[in-house]
Each structure stands twice: as structure tokens, then as C-alpha cells.
Motif scaffolding. Structure first.
Motif, PDB file in Angstrom:
ATOM      1  N   LEU A  76       0.825  -1.211   0.000  1.00  0.00           N
ATOM      2  CA  LEU A  76       0.000   0.000   0.000  1.00  0.00           C
ATOM      3  C   LEU A  76       0.855   1.255   0.000  1.00  0.00           C
ATOM      4  CD1 LEU A  76      -2.899  -0.871   2.439  1.00  0.00           C
ATOM      5  CD2 LEU A  76      -3.099  -0.154   0.069  1.00  0.00           C
ATOM      6  N   LEU A  77       1.912   1.236   0.809  1.00  0.00           N
ATOM      7  CA  LEU A  77       2.802   2.402   0.845  1.00  0.00           C
ATOM      8  C   LEU A  77       3.490   2.618  -0.499  1.00  0.00           C
ATOM      9  CD1 LEU A  77       4.410   2.199   4.367  1.00  0.00           C
ATOM     10  CD2 LEU A  77       2.871   3.933   3.500  1.00  0.00           C
ATOM     11  N   LEU A  78       3.981   1.546  -1.089  1.00  0.00           N
ATOM     12  CA  LEU A  78       4.678   1.677  -2.381  1.00  0.00           C
ATOM     13  C   LEU A  78       3.744   2.160  -3.483  1.00  0.00           C
ATOM     14  CD1 LEU A  78       7.005  -1.453  -2.321  1.00  0.00           C
ATOM     15  CD2 LEU A  78       7.634   0.947  -2.013  1.00  0.00           C
ATOM     16  N   THR A  79       2.569   1.537  -3.578  1.00  0.00           N
ATOM     17  CA  THR A  79       1.629   1.976  -4.629  1.00  0.00           C
ATOM     18  C   THR A  79       1.124   3.390  -4.351  1.00  0.00           C
ATOM     19  OG1 THR A  79      -0.209   0.866  -3.502  1.00  0.00           O
ATOM     20  CG2 THR A  79       0.897  -0.342  -5.288  1.00  0.00           C
ATOM     21  N   GLY A  80       0.928   3.711  -3.072  1.00  0.00           N
ATOM     22  CA  GLY A  80       0.496   5.068  -2.732  1.00  0.00           C
ATOM     23  C   GLY A  80       1.534   6.116  -3.090  1.00  0.00           C
ATOM     24  N   LEU A  85       3.866   5.787  -5.423  1.00  0.00           N
ATOM     25  CA  LEU A  85       3.912   5.864  -6.893  1.00  0.00           C
ATOM     26  C   LEU A  85       2.714   6.621  -7.448  1.00  0.00           C
ATOM     27  CD1 LEU A  85       5.207   2.283  -7.748  1.00  0.00           C
ATOM     28  CD2 LEU A  85       6.467   4.433  -7.887  1.00  0.00           C
ATOM     29  N   LEU A  86       1.546   6.461  -6.828  1.00  0.00           N
ATOM     30  CA  LEU A  86       0.374   7.222  -7.274  1.00  0.00           C
ATOM     31  C   LEU A  86       0.521   8.706  -6.943  1.00  0.00           C
ATOM     32  CD1 LEU A  86      -2.478   4.727  -6.387  1.00  0.00           C
ATOM     33  CD2 LEU A  86      -1.872   5.551  -8.666  1.00  0.00           C
ATOM     34  N   PHE A  91       0.148   1.534 -16.851  1.00  0.00           N
ATOM     35  CA  PHE A  91       0.786   1.365 -15.546  1.00  0.00           C
ATOM     36  C   PHE A  91      -0.002   2.086 -14.460  1.00  0.00           C
ATOM     37  CE2 PHE A  91       4.140   2.456 -12.387  1.00  0.00           C
ATOM     38  CZ  PHE A  91       4.422   1.157 -11.976  1.00  0.00           C
ATOM     39  N   VAL A  92      -0.605   3.223 -14.796  1.00  0.00           N
ATOM     40  CA  VAL A  92      -1.423   3.960 -13.827  1.00  0.00           C
ATOM     41  C   VAL A  92      -2.637   3.121 -13.440  1.00  0.00           C
ATOM     42  CG1 VAL A  92      -2.835   6.022 -13.474  1.00  0.00           C
ATOM     43  CG2 VAL A  92      -0.622   6.213 -14.618  1.00  0.00           C
ATOM     44  N   SER A 142      -3.914  -2.270  -8.144  1.00  0.00           N
ATOM     45  CA  SER A 142      -3.071  -2.876  -7.111  1.00  0.00           C
ATOM     46  C   SER A 142      -3.339  -2.238  -5.751  1.00  0.00           C
ATOM     47  CB  SER A 142      -1.596  -2.702  -7.455  1.00  0.00           C
ATOM     48  OG  SER A 142      -1.287  -3.332  -8.651  1.00  0.00           O
ATOM     49  N   HIS A 143      -3.483  -0.924  -5.741  1.00  0.00           N
ATOM     50  CA  HIS A 143      -3.745  -0.207  -4.489  1.00  0.00           C
ATOM     51  C   HIS A 143      -5.071  -0.670  -3.885  1.00  0.00           C
ATOM     52  CE1 HIS A 143      -2.522   3.035  -1.812  1.00  0.00           C
ATOM     53  NE2 HIS A 143      -3.762   3.507  -1.820  1.00  0.00           N
TER      54      HIS A 143
END
Length: 146
Positions: free
Chosen positions: A93-97, A99-100, A114-115, A121-122
Motif C-alpha cells: 500500500l505504501l509503495l503503490t500510494g 507511486l500514485l 501502468f497507472v 493494485s492499491h
């Protein structure tokens, strides 16, 4: 997390993350939840976006606190399988957050596919996180072995 304050802190931060995360999708206006007195702010995207990012920052502070206490603790603790799933989903969650959040910069470095992958994924990781919390609450499972 033996400290009562840290438990309340964590629960409040997670509550606002989930509430404002769902607020990023227009479900509160669509299902007339925002029409309930006092909940109109849930339909305002920029307010929920700001609160979501603020709560995410507070969660990162909490995670650094946990990491610091874990690394400074002389007595090592072991994670249960529930704890491993919790840590993995929280890390994802932290990584996808993050990146978002980078996607919101003026120059978007990601292709559209990818978005979409990041968003899905999030959301999937949020569901894994919530299901892990529900599972551990119902079956009274612990995250760590002391």
C-alpha cells in the motif's frame, strides 16, 4: 503496540485513510451519503484527497516509529502468518500510494496502463489489508509472537 495512545493513533489514521480513500471514488455522492448533515465534505474530492494524503503521512510516521522500536528492541519478536500478510499488504500500500502520488506531479512519468495497474493494485492491497484485520479481529489472531 502495547501503548494505548499508539493503538488509538493507528486506528484513527486507518479509519481516515479508508474513509477518504473511498471518498476518492464518487460513492458518497452517488449513494447520497454526502447528503447526511455533517458528511457533505465526503463528496468534495480535493478535501478528501488532502485528508487522505495527510493521514498517509501520519501512517508513514507511525511505521517509522514501529521500525525504530523494532530495531532498537533487544528482544526480537517473530511475526505470525497474519503479521506477515499485514506487513506485506501495508508495504505494498505504501509503495503503490507513493507511486500514485508521483503520478500527480506536473510531469507524469507513467504510461496509462501502468497507472491503471497502480490503482487496481492499491485497491486490491486495501482489500487484503482489511481482510487481514477482519480475520485477526474475528479469530483473535495476533500479528506477533512475543
Amino acid at each position: 503496540m502495547n501503548n494505548k495512545f499508539m493503538k488509538y493513533y493507528y486506528n484513527i489514521v486507518i479509519f481516515f485513510l479508508i474513509l477518504t480513500g473511498f471518498g476518492q471514488m464518487p460513492i458518497f455522492k452517488r449513494f447520497y451519503i454526502a447528503d447526511i448533515p455533517g458528511l457533505g465534505w465526503l463528496a468534495e474530492f480535493y478535501k478528501t484527497f488532502f485528508i487522505h494524503n495527510l493521514a498517509a503521512t501520519l501512517l508513514i510516521v507511525f511505521i517509522f516509529y514501529l521500525l525504530t522500536t523494532f530495531l532498537l528492541n533487544k528482544k526480537r519478536v517473530k511475526l505470525t502468518m497474519t503479521g506477515i500478510v499485514w506487513v506485506a499488504s501495508l508495504t505494498g500500500l505504501l509503495l503503490t500510494g507513493i507511486l500514485l502520488t508521483i503520478k500527480n506531479f506536473p510531469i507524469n512519468p507513467y504510461p496509462p496502463g501502468f497507472v491503471v495497474f497502480l490503482y487496481l493494485s492499491h485497491i486490491a492491497l486495501v482489500m487484503a489489508f482489511c481482510m487481514t484485520a477482519l480475520y485477526s479481529k474475528i479469530l483473535k489472531k495476533e500479528y506477533i509472537i512475543k
